[in-house]
Write a protein that holds these residues in place. Structure first.
Motif, mmCIF file in Angstrom:
data_model
loop_
_atom_site.group_PDB
_atom_site.id
_atom_site.type_symbol
_atom_site.label_atom_id
_atom_site.label_comp_id
_atom_site.label_asym_id
_atom_site.label_seq_id
_atom_site.Cartn_x
_atom_site.Cartn_y
_atom_site.Cartn_z
ATOM 1 N N GLU A 183 41.848 31.276 34.542
ATOM 2 C CA GLU A 183 41.700 30.001 35.247
ATOM 3 C C GLU A 183 40.565 30.112 36.264
ATOM 4 O O GLU A 183 40.540 31.034 37.085
ATOM 5 N N PRO A 184 39.609 29.157 36.257
ATOM 6 C CA PRO A 184 38.513 29.238 37.223
ATOM 7 C C PRO A 184 38.978 28.859 38.630
ATOM 8 O O PRO A 184 39.859 28.019 38.807
ATOM 9 N N VAL A 185 38.370 29.491 39.618
ATOM 10 C CA VAL A 185 38.584 29.155 41.020
ATOM 11 C C VAL A 185 37.323 28.446 41.481
ATOM 12 O O VAL A 185 36.242 29.045 41.528
ATOM 13 N N TRP B 17 37.469 33.861 38.833
ATOM 14 C CA TRP B 17 38.501 33.540 37.851
ATOM 15 C C TRP B 17 39.779 34.291 38.199
ATOM 16 O O TRP B 17 39.743 35.436 38.672
ATOM 17 N N ARG B 18 40.898 33.635 37.956
ATOM 18 C CA ARG B 18 42.184 34.311 38.046
ATOM 19 C C ARG B 18 42.338 35.252 36.847
ATOM 20 O O ARG B 18 41.577 35.192 35.878
ATOM 21 N N ASP C 116 46.569 38.236 41.780
ATOM 22 C CA ASP C 116 46.692 39.349 40.835
ATOM 23 C C ASP C 116 45.530 40.298 41.109
ATOM 24 O O ASP C 116 44.422 39.855 41.431
ATOM 25 N N ASP C 117 45.773 41.586 40.987
ATOM 26 C CA ASP C 117 44.703 42.547 41.235
ATOM 27 C C ASP C 117 43.518 42.345 40.290
ATOM 28 O O ASP C 117 42.392 42.774 40.592
ATOM 29 N N ALA C 118 43.753 41.682 39.143
ATOM 30 C CA ALA C 118 42.690 41.471 38.163
ATOM 31 C C ALA C 118 41.887 40.194 38.413
ATOM 32 O O ALA C 118 40.961 39.896 37.654
ATOM 33 N N ASP C 119 42.215 39.413 39.450
ATOM 34 C CA ASP C 119 41.360 38.284 39.812
ATOM 35 C C ASP C 119 39.951 38.810 40.090
ATOM 36 O O ASP C 119 39.792 39.881 40.697
#
Length: 324
Positions: free
Chosen positions: A289-291, A284-285, A261-264
């Motif tokens: 959600e954390p990456v 974060w996504r 998503d562009d907002a990641d």
């Protein structure tokens, strides 16, 4: 054919009286990476006035491999030239026309030095091809030549594992296609990881990609210039002593993470080769959600502006390959 496109390509070729290696040096494969173009034009000027003299072999210099992207001052014209690089019977975008000119030119040579820069902060480094192998993905038999030259380019870090890691990303993009129709088509093509150096190896040659520093680093053109001169000296193409090889750290890419998503967003302003600890939050996504880093290693090519469906960052870990 689009009349707004550049209508011609250019390269400069020098042939010595004495036989020797055939080398091609390319710049501005990505149009906003200008250090290679600056350095190559400096070499051309020095050859023309006699400050440098080719004493053996054949040298081809390509200051601007992608003139449309260069004119626009951006990474690609219609698309990324350094992906899915191969001649095409029916060109669809400007980069297809570049490939139809550039690929046969690459294939005429034994060795390629491809000069690039990168977006995020970080130190210059060199991309190696694979170790010698007879596998299906990237069979190769000139690893020793690449490793020997890599140690002489003036940088202290090498990275390998590009195509195998990129192939993992292709498989994921096929399962979850994002982007416009053309981008989805390219993302799902197993050849999309093939750029200049991979194409060169597929034609029996050997090649190195030198990442000379950040795009706007004023020292990057000097890094590129010194690498060209050191390569010519190492190959015996100019009458100059090659520098002594120095110690080199090798990292191997093992993972690529795309934006979904562009907002990641990143947890902080990462620079290439920043260390990450296993379990550390990289970003974060869009849904929060954390990456997390799967293990200790380094982040490579973090790109906060990547669009959805494209590479957000790579992960690498130490390798003992150059220590053998």
């Amino acid at each position: 054919m689009n009349p707004d496109w550049p209508q011609a390509f250019a390269h400069h070729r020098y042939q010595a009286l004495r036989a020797g290696p055939s080398l091609i040096v390319t710049g501005a494969v990505h149009g906003n990476e200008i250090c290679g173009a600056i350095a190559i034009r400096r070499v051309i000027a020095e050859l023309e006035r006699g400050a440098l003299a080719l004493c053996a072999g054949r040298l081809t210099l390509v200051p601007v491999a992608n003139p449309l992207a260069y004119r626009l001052g951006q990474r690609g014209g219609d698309r990324n030239l350094n992906r899915n690089l191969a001649p095409v019977a029916a060109p669809r975008d400007f980069e297809d026309h570049v490939a139809n000119w550039l690929c046969p030119l690459l294939a005429e040579h034994e060795a390629l030095l491809d000069l690039h820069s990168f977006r995020s902060p970080g130190q210059p480094f060199v991309f190696l091809g694979p170790a010698d192998n007879d596998g299906a993905l990237e069979p190769f038999g000139h690893a020793a030549r690449e490793e020997a030259l890599a140690r002489l380019l003036g940088v202290a870090r090498a990275v390998d594992g590009w195509l195998s890691t990129y192939a993992l990303g292709v498989e994921r993009r096929r399962r979850n296609p994002l982007g416009d129709p053309r981008q989805r088509e390219l993302n799902g093509d197993a050849r999309y990881g093939v750029g200049t150096t991979e194409y060169m190896r597929s034609r029996g040659g050997w090649a190195l990609t030198l990442e000379c520093g950040r795009h706007d680093d004023p020292d990057a053109p000097e890094v590129a210039y010194r690498a060209i001169v050191n390569t010519l000296a190492h190959l015996g193409m100019i009458a100059a002593p090659a520098p002594e090889p120095g110690p080199m750290e090798l990292l191997s890419l093992y993972e690529v993470v795309d934006k979904t998503d562009d907002a990641d967003r990143f947890a902080r302003g990462w620079a290439s080769f920043d260390a990450v600890a296993g379990g550390e939050t990289i970003g974060w996504r869009a849904d929060g959600e954390p990456v997390l880093a799967p293990e200790d290693g380094h982040i490579v090519f973090p790109n906060p502006d990547a669009p959805a469906g494209q590479e957000w960052f790579y992960l690498a870990k130490p390798s003992a390959r150059l220590g053998r």
